[in-house]
Design an enzyme around this catalytic site. Structure first.
Site, mmCIF file in Angstrom:
data_model
loop_
_atom_site.group_PDB
_atom_site.id
_atom_site.type_symbol
_atom_site.label_atom_id
_atom_site.label_comp_id
_atom_site.label_asym_id
_atom_site.label_seq_id
_atom_site.Cartn_x
_atom_site.Cartn_y
_atom_site.Cartn_z
ATOM 1 N N GLY A 30 -16.317 -4.393 12.375
ATOM 2 C CA GLY A 30 -15.540 -5.094 11.399
ATOM 3 C C GLY A 30 -14.321 -5.064 10.802
ATOM 4 N N GLU A 32 -13.320 -6.475 8.414
ATOM 5 C CA GLU A 32 -13.269 -6.905 7.181
ATOM 6 C C GLU A 32 -13.955 -5.707 6.094
ATOM 7 O OE1 GLU A 32 -13.492 -9.230 9.787
ATOM 8 O OE2 GLU A 32 -12.079 -10.360 9.573
ATOM 9 N N TYR A 101 -17.649 -8.524 23.229
ATOM 10 C CA TYR A 101 -18.779 -9.510 23.757
ATOM 11 C C TYR A 101 -19.830 -9.838 22.386
ATOM 12 C CZ TYR A 101 -18.818 -6.155 27.919
ATOM 13 O OH TYR A 101 -18.133 -5.498 28.890
ATOM 14 N N SER A 190 1.967 -6.005 10.262
ATOM 15 C CA SER A 190 2.800 -4.845 11.396
ATOM 16 C C SER A 190 3.855 -5.839 11.872
ATOM 17 C CB SER A 190 1.670 -4.350 12.527
ATOM 18 O OG SER A 190 2.363 -5.710 13.369
ATOM 19 N N GLY A 223 2.492 2.417 11.098
ATOM 20 C CA GLY A 223 1.720 3.388 11.504
ATOM 21 C C GLY A 223 2.640 5.023 11.577
ATOM 22 N N ALA A 251 -7.463 2.556 11.378
ATOM 23 C CA ALA A 251 -6.274 2.672 10.645
ATOM 24 C C ALA A 251 -5.419 1.453 9.767
ATOM 25 C CB ALA A 251 -4.822 3.421 11.224
ATOM 26 N N GLY A 252 -5.328 0.106 10.848
ATOM 27 C CA GLY A 252 -4.978 -0.861 9.496
ATOM 28 C C GLY A 252 -5.115 -0.682 8.536
ATOM 29 N N ASP A 253 -7.212 -0.861 8.602
ATOM 30 C CA ASP A 253 -8.171 -1.645 7.646
ATOM 31 C C ASP A 253 -8.102 -0.438 6.228
ATOM 32 O OD1 ASP A 253 -8.771 -3.448 9.268
ATOM 33 O OD2 ASP A 253 -10.738 -2.654 10.528
ATOM 34 N N ASP A 289 -14.446 3.825 13.319
ATOM 35 C CA ASP A 289 -13.884 2.724 12.695
ATOM 36 C C ASP A 289 -13.586 3.270 11.631
ATOM 37 O OD1 ASP A 289 -13.607 2.048 15.588
ATOM 38 O OD2 ASP A 289 -13.757 0.140 14.938
HETATM 39 O O1 KDG Z 1 -9.145 -2.177 13.063
HETATM 40 C C1 KDG Z 1 -10.409 -2.096 13.703
HETATM 41 C C2 KDG Z 1 -11.447 -2.828 14.364
HETATM 42 O O2 KDG Z 1 -10.712 -4.269 15.046
HETATM 43 C C3 KDG Z 1 -12.728 -3.019 14.988
HETATM 44 O O3 KDG Z 1 -12.832 -2.600 13.719
HETATM 45 C C4 KDG Z 1 -13.514 -4.272 14.857
HETATM 46 O O4 KDG Z 1 -13.300 -5.956 13.718
HETATM 47 C C5 KDG Z 1 -12.728 -5.434 14.902
HETATM 48 C C6 KDG Z 1 -11.832 -6.378 16.041
HETATM 49 O O5 KDG Z 1 -11.964 -7.523 16.238
HETATM 50 O O6 KDG Z 1 -11.557 -5.826 16.900
#
Ligand code: KDG
Length: 310
Positions: A30, A32, A101, A190, A223, A251-253, A289
């Site tokens: 996730g 966040e 899902y 981005s 990036g 990477a962004g998180d 992730d």
């Molecule tokens: O940045 C990575 C997230 O996108 C991934 O871990 C899962 O939160 C997520 C999503 O909604 O894609």
């Protein structure tokens, strides 16, 4: 403090279409909570608010975040809806495919009344992403309510627009995200997202546009080309840290986590960006992730970077 959906994540272990996977790894993901883990591993305290189902994936989400030291006391459990699930396959050596899902998931049933107002008011930063408002109308209301509580209490709002085309279209996303941008002190985005919000234009124009929208710290993640920013009217560019990419997701998180930790510590703008770039780089060297996010002692792993180990 952050808020969002964290899902179960099943990842194919081998490079191949998922239907041919011989084995799957079960974890959580996730945006966040990935950022919260990154911040927590560097020693700042974090809390995550979200909603999970009363099921094994929900218990996995909560126990994993607890295990990482993230405070999940404000998370809620929905007895009537499942925890969301994400599938991830390494389709080629470089290309990672994900499928969600999550429609009707517990997190899509987030509502403003589930927010822990006292925790938000006590935070240094509230970090939100554009993923949560894409989940449902009530999740969108929840994000805006959280942002309002934070703003009212003088808590800085940080936004990563994190556009997910699988969840909503660009027009709907742009109008909602422009509204959130206007309520945020920090925006970590981005170039593609900035173009979606303000139309295609040179990068420096995007930064000025964000500034004009009221954003004091506007950062564009680029990036492998590093990052550019306009922070308190100072223009900055930092290079990326070169690495071999094993898994680009997250990477962004990680970048956001590095930026926010350095900000909480009161570090100058350039150091915030350098730490952000360093975290983004470390994160992509590991499958998963968030699993590769470094502790403070590991910050020198990739060589140069700001020395913030103490
Ligand atoms: O940045 C990575 C997230 O996108 C991934 O871990 C899962 O939160 C997520 C999503 O909604 O894609």
């Amino acid at each position: 403090m952050t808020l969002g959906e964290t899902m179960g994540l099943l990842t194919g272990r081998e490079v191949r279409p998922l239907r041919h996977a011989a084995s799957l790894r079960l974890a959580i993901a996730g945006s966040e909570s990935n950022t919260a883990i990154g911040v927590q591993r560097l020693g700042a305290s974090t809390a995550w608010m979200g909603r999970v189902g009363d099921d094994e994936l929900g218990r996995l989400v909560l126990s994993t975040l607890r295990g990482e030291g993230v405070d999940v006391e404000a998370a809620t459990v929905d007895p009537d809806a499942p925890t969301g699930l994400m599938l991830k396959a390494r389709r080629t050596g470089d290309v990672v495919q994900v499928a969600y899902y999550r429609r009707g998931s517990a997190a899509s049933r987030l509502r403003p009344e589930f927010l822990d107002e006292a925790r938000i008011r006590a935070a240094r930063v509230l970090h939100v992403t554009g993923i949560t408002p894409a989940l449902s109308d009530s999740a969108r209301d929840t994000v805006f309510a959280a942002v309002e509580i934070a703003s009212d209490a003088g808590v800085a709002v940080s936004l990563d627009p994190n556009y997910r085309s699988a969840l909503w279209g660009p027009d709907e996303a742009a109008s909602c995200l422009r509204d959130l941008v206007g309520r945020s002190e920090v925006v970590l985005t981005s170039e593609d997202e900035a173009s979606m919000l303000y139309g295609a234009q040179p990068l420096k124009e995007h930064l000025r546009e964000l500034r004009a929208a009221g954003v004091r710290e506007a950062v564009i993640k680029r990036g492998a080309d590093g990052a550019s920013a306009l922070i308190d009217d100072e223009e900055l560019d930092v290079p990326a840290v070169p690495v071999t990419i094993v898994d680009p997701v997250g990477a962004g998180d990680a970048f956001d986590a590095g930026y926010l930790v350095a900000r909480i510590e009161g570090r100058p703008a350039r150091e915030r960006l350098e730490l952000a770039a360093q975290l983004g780089a470390v994160a992509v060297t590991v499958e998963g992730d968030w699993e590769g996010l470094p502790s403070r002692a590991e910050l020198g792993l990739l060589g140069p970077g700001p020395d913030i180990r103490r």
